[in-house]
Design a protein around this motif. Structure first.
Motif, short mmCIF file in Angstrom:
data_model
loop_
_atom_site.label_atom_id
_atom_site.label_comp_id
_atom_site.label_asym_id
_atom_site.label_seq_id
_atom_site.Cartn_x
_atom_site.Cartn_y
_atom_site.Cartn_z
N TYR A 102 8.66 -5.79 10.34
CA TYR A 102 7.74 -6.89 10.09
C TYR A 102 8.52 -8.05 9.51
O TYR A 102 9.44 -7.82 8.73
CB TYR A 102 6.64 -6.49 9.10
N GLY B 178 2.67 4.41 2.99
CA GLY B 178 3.43 3.21 3.35
C GLY B 178 4.70 3.48 4.13
O GLY B 178 5.43 2.54 4.44
N GLY C 16 4.88 4.49 7.14
CA GLY C 16 4.72 4.10 8.54
C GLY C 16 4.06 5.14 9.42
O GLY C 16 4.14 5.06 10.64
N LYS C 17 3.37 6.08 8.81
CA LYS C 17 2.75 7.15 9.61
C LYS C 17 1.68 6.59 10.55
O LYS C 17 1.66 6.90 11.73
CB LYS C 17 2.12 8.20 8.67
N THR C 18 0.79 5.77 9.98
CA THR C 18 -0.28 5.21 10.80
C THR C 18 0.30 4.35 11.91
O THR C 18 -0.18 4.35 13.04
CB THR C 18 -1.23 4.39 9.93
N THR C 19 1.38 3.63 11.58
CA THR C 19 2.00 2.78 12.59
C THR C 19 2.51 3.64 13.76
O THR C 19 2.30 3.28 14.92
CB THR C 19 3.16 2.00 11.96
N HIS D 26 -1.75 14.03 4.21
CA HIS D 26 -1.12 13.95 2.90
C HIS D 26 -1.10 15.32 2.25
O HIS D 26 -0.55 15.49 1.17
CB HIS D 26 -1.95 13.02 1.98
#
Ligand SMILES: Nc1ncnc2c1ncn2[C@@H]1O[C@H](COP(=O)(O)OP(=O)(O)OP(=O)(O)O)[C@@H](O)[C@H]1O
Ligand SMILES: [Mg+2]
Lengths: 281, 301
Positions: free
Chosen positions: B15, B46, B48-51, B198
């Protein structure tokens, strides 16, 4: 508990109504000798009847009730162009409002949809909308009369203009703020553009769009009275103006009550419609 | 070894930083996923898992690298990869049946109405929501909503299921019973699953392989842990197995300490991002060298 609250609220409403009517009644009881002191300027302003020195006291509640009853008994009579039943006048006004409003909806909702879908269009059209929106719809009237040259259509045009903005802005806003996750659902299901528009975006934005439609119908009903006072001929606004010239306060009050009643019915109808498309998250 | 169903190759996401430059969320992520496999991704918030999941779903574009499904690079969302979102993301104006049917008619546009209904009913029954077909999402509990999301994803019979912390918003009891259901459904149908979590216990119960990510920025796949618990494990007896504590401690240890200091480990040994070390906690003799989970595809590089 809630039942007793609504019961008490109803009783209080009735008490307020009774109190208002009582004050009105005692304030308008005919008093001797009040007819003589008519301000000459006022007499000049009001036409015929008052200038001739005819007595025109403010009507009592009983007078107004009688007038109202007279109108409600025979709302659709026609005795010449200038003397038509109050029902016919209301029908004229409603007709103009509905035509102007429906045309506005037919323009504003698809257009607002496109604007809401495109951030570019939102930005590009925003300055125009921001400038056009605050213009009093009646300011368009001379322009409309000049270009259209027809008073009836000009009134419809004014209704169109004033109903346009709330629907346009709300539709664009509603469409632009559809939740990203719902769009993601549609994307992962490979839903086509048209199906997405009608099955996801439209229902998601429908409550916001309905709010705009409800604001619009309220404004349109406010504006039609003023517009008809200007263009004359027919309609409840014209009726009020005409009765003012006849100095028939009872008729004016009757018309005011009916305008309020019709406005309320329009609002309730749209609130009902809004409930049909509402959803809880 | 057969070709994997999905292959994540050299994936990176950057980013633009405030005031120039770039932050790298993660880079050089390689991961093959076999057909029928249940893979869990664990890492701190944070990293980057969702990404990564969104890239797999086709909802997000990577800054570098590719995801290859069935031999082809993915270019966008697909009905072959169903997503179960973190917030259930049901369409609130539709009933349970409506939500599932919306998905089914997307997959089978030409099916007649009653065929769609019957198909939906089957999956609503699978997640034990029989009788709630005509309720709106607002009338359902959190666990029920999540189950509708699962039914919706399963009903399109995807090649792969992507789940982003599907149970994290639920209370422990509901979570437990849903985990059991998901495990039953996925083993019965041999569903390929990629799931973010998690929760260590959740990963141990559900996953065949647990992928550990280091902390961001510049997160990497640190290690791939193979589940050494028996295949027929269940929530009730999983903790009785001999390997349970070895596995659990290994995962905890990673999350608590190693995920922060992984750079030190990289510097110390031969770390290959294409072939992150594979460990099997609790087994006496760790396979040396680690069995290649898959020879990475030869990409032009
Ligand atoms: N639009 C964006 N602009 C800049 N940075 C972003 C943007 N979106 C995400 N990030 C960064 O990318 C990183 C990864 O985000 P992501 O949502 O993938 O994390 P995550 O691993 O899923 O975390 P969590 O476990 O909390 O859900 C975060 O550090 C976040 O700050
Ligand atoms: Mg996340």
């Amino acid at each position: 508990m809630t039942r007793s609250l609504s019961l008490r609220a109803g009783l209080l409403s009735l008490a307020i109504l009774a109190g208002t009517i009582a004050i009105w009644h005692f304030a308008t009881l005919p008093t001797a000798g009040s007819a003589g002191n008519v301000d000459p300027e006022y007499a000049a302003l009001v036409s015929g009847a008052a200038a001739e020195g005819q007595k025109s006291t403010f009507p009592t509640p009983a007078d107004v009730a009688a007038t109202l009853w007279k109108h409600l008994k025979d709302p659709f009579y026609v005795r010449g162009a200038n003397d038509q039943g109050v029902g016919i006048q209301l029908a004229y006004s409603l007709g103009r409002v509905l035509i102007g409003y429906l045309i506005a909806a037919a323009v504003a909702i698809p257009l607002g949809f496109l604007i809401g879908m495109s951030p570019l269009a939102t930005r590009a059209l925003d300055p125009f909308i921001q400038i056009l929106k605050p213009i009093s719809p009646l300011a368009w009237m001379p322009l409309a009369l000049y270009t259209i040259k027809d008073s009836g259509i000009s009134a419809i045009f004014v209704i169109f203009i004033c109903s346009l903005w709330p629907m346009l802005i709300n539709t664009a806003f509603g469409v632009a703020s559809v939740r990203k996750e719902w769009l993601n659902v549609a994307a992962t299901l490979e839903v086509g553009a048209l199906r997405k528009a009608f099955m996801v975006i439209l229902p998601a934005a429908a409550p916001t769009i309905m709010t705009g439609m409800r604001i619009s119908i309220g404004i349109a009903w406010l504006v039609i009275v003023a517009a008809e006072m200007l263009v004359g001929g027919t309609g409840i606004g014209y009726f009020v103006w005409n009765e003012w010239n006849n100095l028939s306060i009872g008729n004016i009050i009757t018309a005011i009550l009916l305008i309020g009643l019709v406005g309320m019915i329009l609002d309730v109808a749209l609130a009902r419609a809004a409930r049909l498309v509402a959803y809880r998250e | 070894m057969t070709k994997p169903l999905i292959s994540i190759e050299a994936l990176a996401r950057r980013y633009p930083k405030h005031g120039g430059g770039e932050t790298t969320v993660f880079e050089n992520v390689w991961l093959p996923i076999e057909k029928g496999e249940f893979v869990c991704l664990i890492g701190h918030s944070g990293c980057g898992k969702t990404t990564i999941l969104n890239v797999l779903a086709g909802l997000d574009q990577p800054s570098g690298g590719v995801v290859i499904v069935d031999g082809r690079e993915i270019s966008g969302p697909s009905l072959d990869r169903a997503v179960i979102f973190q917030g259930h993301s049901l369409l609130p104006w539709m009933t349970v049946m409506g939500n599932v049917a919306f998905a089914v008619t997307s997959r089978h546009p030409h099916w007649p109405k009653d065929k769609v209904r019957a198909h939906c009913q089957k999956y609503i029954d699978v997640v034990h929501l029989t009788g709630s077909e005509h309720k709106k999402p607002a009338e359902l509990s959190g666990g029920m909503k999540q189950r509708v999301g699962i039914a919706r994803a399963l009903a399109i019979e995807p090649k792969m299921l992507l789940m982003d912390e599907p149970f994290s918003a639920l209370d422990a009891l509901t979570r437990g019973s849903l985990q059991d259901e998901v495990r039953r459904i996925c083993t019965e149908t041999e569903q390929t699953v990629f799931m973010i979590t998690h929760d260590i216990d959740e990963a141990m119960l559900l996953a065949d392989r647990i992928v550990l990510m280091t902390n961001g920025p510049e997160a990497k796949i640190a290690e791939i842990v193979e589940n050494t618990l028996p295949k027929d494990r269940s929530r009730a007896d999983v903790h009785k197995h001999a390997n349970y504590y070895a596995l659990r401690n290994h995962l905890l240890d990673f999350l608590v300490t190693r995920s922060k200091n992984f750079a030190v480990e990289i510097a110390a040994g031969a770390y290959d991002p294409r072939r992150p070390p594979v460990v099997r906690p609790g087994e006496r003799a760790p396979a040396q060298p680690p069995p290649p989970i898959d020879a990475p595809r030869a990409v032009s590089a």
